[in-house]
Design an enzyme around this catalytic site. Structure first.
Site, PDB file in Angstrom:
ATOM      1  N   ASN A 207       0.809  -1.227   0.000  1.00 55.97           N
ATOM      2  CA  ASN A 207       0.000   0.000   0.000  1.00 55.97           C
ATOM      3  C   ASN A 207       0.842   1.277   0.000  1.00 55.97           C
ATOM      4  O   ASN A 207       0.379   2.326  -0.429  1.00 55.97           O
ATOM      5  CB  ASN A 207      -0.990   0.000   1.158  1.00 55.97           C
ATOM      6  CG  ASN A 207      -0.326  -0.111   2.502  1.00 55.97           C
ATOM      7  OD1 ASN A 207       0.817  -0.552   2.611  1.00 55.97           O
ATOM      8  ND2 ASN A 207      -1.014   0.293   3.549  1.00 55.97           N
ATOM      9  N   ALA A 232       6.459  -6.441  -1.478  1.00 54.68           N
ATOM     10  CA  ALA A 232       5.221  -7.187  -1.719  1.00 54.68           C
ATOM     11  C   ALA A 232       5.141  -7.619  -3.179  1.00 54.68           C
ATOM     12  O   ALA A 232       5.609  -6.908  -4.078  1.00 54.68           O
ATOM     13  CB  ALA A 232       4.017  -6.317  -1.372  1.00 54.68           C
ATOM     14  N   GLU A 233       4.525  -8.773  -3.422  1.00 55.85           N
ATOM     15  CA  GLU A 233       4.470  -9.303  -4.780  1.00 55.85           C
ATOM     16  C   GLU A 233       3.615  -8.435  -5.712  1.00 55.85           C
ATOM     17  O   GLU A 233       3.788  -8.470  -6.927  1.00 55.85           O
ATOM     18  CB  GLU A 233       3.922 -10.738  -4.781  1.00 55.85           C
ATOM     19  CG  GLU A 233       2.456 -10.864  -4.375  1.00 55.85           C
ATOM     20  CD  GLU A 233       2.283 -11.039  -2.879  1.00 55.85           C
ATOM     21  OE1 GLU A 233       1.172 -11.429  -2.461  1.00 55.85           O
ATOM     22  OE2 GLU A 233       3.232 -10.784  -2.135  1.00 55.85           O
ATOM     23  N   GLY A 291       2.946 -11.143  10.920  1.00 58.54           N
ATOM     24  CA  GLY A 291       3.957 -10.700  11.875  1.00 58.54           C
ATOM     25  C   GLY A 291       4.236 -11.734  12.940  1.00 58.54           C
ATOM     26  O   GLY A 291       5.397 -11.946  13.338  1.00 58.54           O
ATOM     27  N   GLU A 308       5.441  -3.339  12.387  1.00 59.98           N
ATOM     28  CA  GLU A 308       4.345  -2.380  12.270  1.00 59.98           C
ATOM     29  C   GLU A 308       3.203  -3.163  11.665  1.00 59.98           C
ATOM     30  O   GLU A 308       3.200  -3.463  10.474  1.00 59.98           O
ATOM     31  CB  GLU A 308       4.769  -1.192  11.394  1.00 59.98           C
ATOM     32  CG  GLU A 308       3.814  -0.017  11.484  1.00 59.98           C
ATOM     33  CD  GLU A 308       2.781  -0.045  10.388  1.00 59.98           C
ATOM     34  OE1 GLU A 308       1.622  -0.402  10.698  1.00 59.98           O
ATOM     35  OE2 GLU A 308       3.111   0.280   9.246  1.00 59.98           O
ATOM     36  N   CYS A 342      -2.841   1.412   7.132  1.00 58.72           N
ATOM     37  CA  CYS A 342      -2.943   0.834   8.470  1.00 58.72           C
ATOM     38  C   CYS A 342      -3.442   1.846   9.491  1.00 58.72           C
ATOM     39  O   CYS A 342      -3.882   1.462  10.579  1.00 58.72           O
ATOM     40  CB  CYS A 342      -1.592   0.286   8.906  1.00 58.72           C
ATOM     41  SG  CYS A 342      -0.279   1.499   8.807  1.00 58.72           S
ATOM     42  N   GLU A 517       9.298   3.750  13.985  1.00 57.15           N
ATOM     43  CA  GLU A 517       9.987   4.113  12.743  1.00 57.15           C
ATOM     44  C   GLU A 517       9.901   5.618  12.537  1.00 57.15           C
ATOM     45  O   GLU A 517       8.989   6.284  13.027  1.00 57.15           O
ATOM     46  CB  GLU A 517       9.374   3.369  11.555  1.00 57.15           C
ATOM     47  CG  GLU A 517       9.590   1.873  11.628  1.00 57.15           C
ATOM     48  CD  GLU A 517       9.088   1.129  10.416  1.00 57.15           C
ATOM     49  OE1 GLU A 517       9.618   0.036  10.139  1.00 57.15           O
ATOM     50  OE2 GLU A 517       8.164   1.623   9.733  1.00 57.15           O
TER      51      GLU A 517
END
Length: 537
Positions: A207, A232-233, A291, A308, A342, A517
Site C-alpha cells: 500500500n 510485496a508481490e 507478523g 508495524e 494501516c 519508525e
C-alpha cells in the site's frame, strides 16, 4: 501497511523478458557474486498497460532482483498486474531461497566495510539518493500508481514523503551519540557506544511501496547496517526503481539488495530471512497474523525485530467538536488510498448530540468530493482496491452489517467500473457485534456507531487487541487531555486526520507491533549499545 492477500502466480512464459536499460550495468558486489548464476542476455521489455508504465525511463523499469550491486535473474518469473485494468505490467524475477541466501551473504560481506564508513560519508550518499528520488519523482509516482492503483496525486505525495525519510536519516546519521559515565571508582571511566546491528531484512507491504522501504532502509543505512528488501508481490517495481537510484547515488554494492518474489514463494523467502544466522534484524510492515509467524521464525536465533502491524483505528467525534472540521478529518483519514492504510479510521464513534449532523455532512462530502476511477485520471480520488480478495472483504463487512440492522447511507456495493472498484460507503446504526466493528476492513467503508458518554467511547475504542492510531475531535481542553492519555494506541490525532510525518515516531501498542519508525527514535532500532569500562586511569 499492507495486507498481502491474493498474489500473482508464477508466470509460465518460456522466455525471460525484461526492460532494456539505457544506463550502464551496476558495479559487481563482493565475493557473494560467485553464488549467483551468470547474467542472462537482455530481452525486450514486458507488456505495459496504456497510461501506466509506457513512456517511463527504461533505467527505472527493472524486473530482475538486485543483489551485490548487480541485477540478478531468477529461474522463474511472475506477472505483476495493474489493479485497475488487470493488464499485465511485466514479468519480474521470482527469487527463491538460493537468491535470498545470496543476497544475505552479499549484505553481510558489504556490512564488514560499510560499518566502517564515516557517518559523514553515509550521510552524503543518502542525501544523493534523496536528490535522485526528487529528480525522478514523476516517474516514480507513475510506477506506484500503475502497480498499486492509488491516484497519481497520492502517489506523487508518497514519493516526496518517501524521499524525505532519506533526507531525514541522512541528517540523523551524523547524530549518533554515545555517553561517558562517571563511576564510583576514581580510576575508571564508563563509555557507552552505539554500533550498527548488521544485516537487516526488510519486508514491506504494497500500500506504500516506496515509503515503507525508505522509512526502514534510510534508518538502517544511516546507522551503518546493510539491507535485504523483500517487497510485496503486488508492487515490486517501486523497490527495484529505488535500487537503480541507490546504485546511481553510489551506494556500495551489497548495501541495498532487493529480492522480489511471488506469493507462492513469499513464505519460504520470509522464513529464510528470519532464520539465516547472518541476519541480525527483521523489520516488517504487514498483517498481525504474518507478523506473528515471522516473530516465531526470528525467535530461534533471537534476532532484533521491529513490527508495524494491523490497526483498527477509532475516530471519535464528541458533542463539543466542530462538525465541519471533523468531517474534513474523517474524509482525509478514511478514504486516503481507498481506505487501504494501516492508520485509516475503521470505526467512527459519534456522540448522540452531534450524530445526525455529522452523518448528514459526512454523506454529502462523500457524494460530492470523491470520484472513483483509474488512478491516472486527473479527477480520480478513489482508485481500485489491490485485488479481488480485498473487494470481497469489504462486501463481507457491508453485508454482515446490513444483516444485523445497519443502514446504508451511501454506497454499499461494487462500483460500476467493475473489477476491483468499490463505492465509498457510509453505514449508520452500526453496533459492536458487527464484523466491521472488530475487524480491520482495509477498504472504503465508514461505519458509524452512536455513543452517549466519554467513558463509553473510550471503552469501545480500547476494546480492540490492536492499537496503532486513534483520532478524536473535541473543543474541550480537559477532555482532550483525558482522552489522548487514555486511548490505547501508539499515535493520536487530536482534531487532525492526517498524522504521519518523518520527524515523528510511527508505531503502535498491543498487537499493532514493536518498535518505532521515523523520527530521531527510528535509528535506534538498528543500533546496539556497547558498554566499555576503561580502567587503570
Amino acid at each position: 501497511p499492507r495486507r498481502t492477500a491474493k498474489g500473482a502466480e508464477e508466470g509460465a512464459a518460456p522466455r525471460r523478458r525484461r526492460f532494456q536499460s539505457a544506463s550502464p550495468r551496476p558495479r559487481r558486489g563482493p565475493a557473494a557474486a560467485s553464488l549467483l548464476p551468470p547474467p542472462r542476455p537482455l530481452h525486450s521489455g514486458p507488456r505495459r498497460s496504456a497510461g501506466g508504465l509506457a513512456g517511463l525511463s527504461a533505467a527505472l523499469l527493472r524486473t530482475d532482483g538486485f543483489v551485490g550491486g548487480r541485477w540478478l535473474p531468477a529461474a522463474a518469473v511472475f506477472p505483476v498486474h495493474d489493479p485497475a485494468s488487470g493488464a499485465e505490467l511485466g514479468l519480474v524475477a521470482d527469487c527463491g531461497v538460493p537468491e535470498t541466501r545470496a543476497a544475505v551473504r552479499a549484505a553481510y560481506e558489504a556490512f564488514c566495510s560499510w560499518k566502517g564508513v564515516s557517518a559523514k560519508e553515509r550521510s552524503s550518499l543518502l542525501r544523493k539518493w534523496y536528490d535522485l528520488m526528487i529528480q525522478n519523482k514523476d516517474d516514480l509516482a507513475k510506477i506506484i500508481t500503475a502497480e498499486s492503483g492509488k491516484p497519481l496525486k497520492e502517489a506523487q505525495g508518497e514519493v516526496v514523503y518517501s524521499a524525505l525519510f532519506l533526507e531525514w536519516f541522512s541528517e540523523e546519521a551524523r547524530r549518533i551519540y554515545g555517553d561517558v559515565i562517571y563511576t564510583p571508582a576514581r580510576d575508571r571511566r564508563a563509555l557507552v557506544l552505539k554500533q550498527p546491528l548488521g544485516v537487516a531484512a526488510v519486508i514491506t507491504p504494497w500500500n506504500f511501496p516506496s515509503a515503507m522501504i525508505t522509512r526502514k532502509v534510510g534508518a538502517a543505512l544511516a546507522a551503518g547496517c546493510t539491507v535485504v528488501v523483500k517487497p510485496a508481490e503486488h508492487t515490486p517495481f517501486s523497490a527495484l526503481a529505488l535500487a537503480e537510484l541507490a546504485n546511481q547515488a553510489g551506494i556500495p554494492p551489497g548495501v541495498y539488495n532487493v529480492v522480489p518474489c511471488s506469493r507462492k514463494k513469499a513464505k519460504e523467502v520470509g522464513e529464510t530471512l528470519c532464520t539465516d544466522p547472518l541476519v541480525s534484524k527483521i523489520s516488517f510492515t504487514g498483517s498481525t497474523a504474518t507478523g506473528k509467524i515471522l516473530l516465531h521464525h526470528a525467535a530461534g536465533s533471537v534476532k532484533r525485530v521491529s513490527m508495524e502491524l494491523g490497526g483498527h483505528a477509532p475516530f471519535i467525534v464528541f458533542d463539543s467538536a466542530n462538525v465541519d472540521q471533523a468531517v474534513a478529518g474523517a474524509m482525509a483519514s478514511k478514504f486516503r488510498n481507498s481506505g487501504q492504510t494501516c492508520v485509516c479510521s475503521n470505526r467512527f464513534l459519534v456522540q448522540r448530540g452531534i450524530h445526525d449532523s455529522f452523518v448528514k455532512k459526512f454523506a454529502e462530502a462523500i457524494k460530492t468530493k470523491l470520484r472513483v476511477g483509474n488512478g491516472f485520471e486527473e479527477r480520480t480520488t478513489q482508485g481500485p482496491l489491490i485485488d479481488e480478495k480485498a473487494v470481497e472483504k469489504v462486501e463481507k463487512h457491508v453485508s454482515d452489517a446490513i444483516s444485523k440492522g445497519a443502514t446504508v447511507v451511501t454506497g454499499g456495493k461494487r462500483h460500476q467500473l467493475g473489477r476491483n472498484f468499490f463505492e465509498p460507503t457510509l453505514l449508520s446504526n452500526v453496533t459492536r457485534d458487527m464484523l466491521c466493528s472488530h475487524e480491520e476492513t482495509f477498504g472504503p467503508l465508514a461505519p458509524v456507531i452512536k455513543f452517549d458518554t466519554e467513558e463509553e467511547a473510550v471503552a469501545i475504542a480500547n476494546a480492540a487487541d490492536v492499537g496503532l492510531a486513534g483520532y478524536f475531535y473535541s473543543q474541550d481542553p480537559a477532555q482532550i487531555w483525558r482522552v489522548a492519555e487514555r486511548l490505547e494506541v501508539g499515535m493520536v490525532g487530536v482534531n487532525e486526520g492526517l498524522i504521519s510525518s518523518v520527524e515523528c515516531p510511527f508505531g503502535g501498542v498491543k498487537q499493532s507491533g514493536l518498535g518505532r519508525e521515523g523520527s530521531k527514535y527510528g535509528i535506534d532500532e538498528y543500533l546496539e549499545l556497547k558498554y566499555v569500562c576503561f580502567g587503570g586511569l
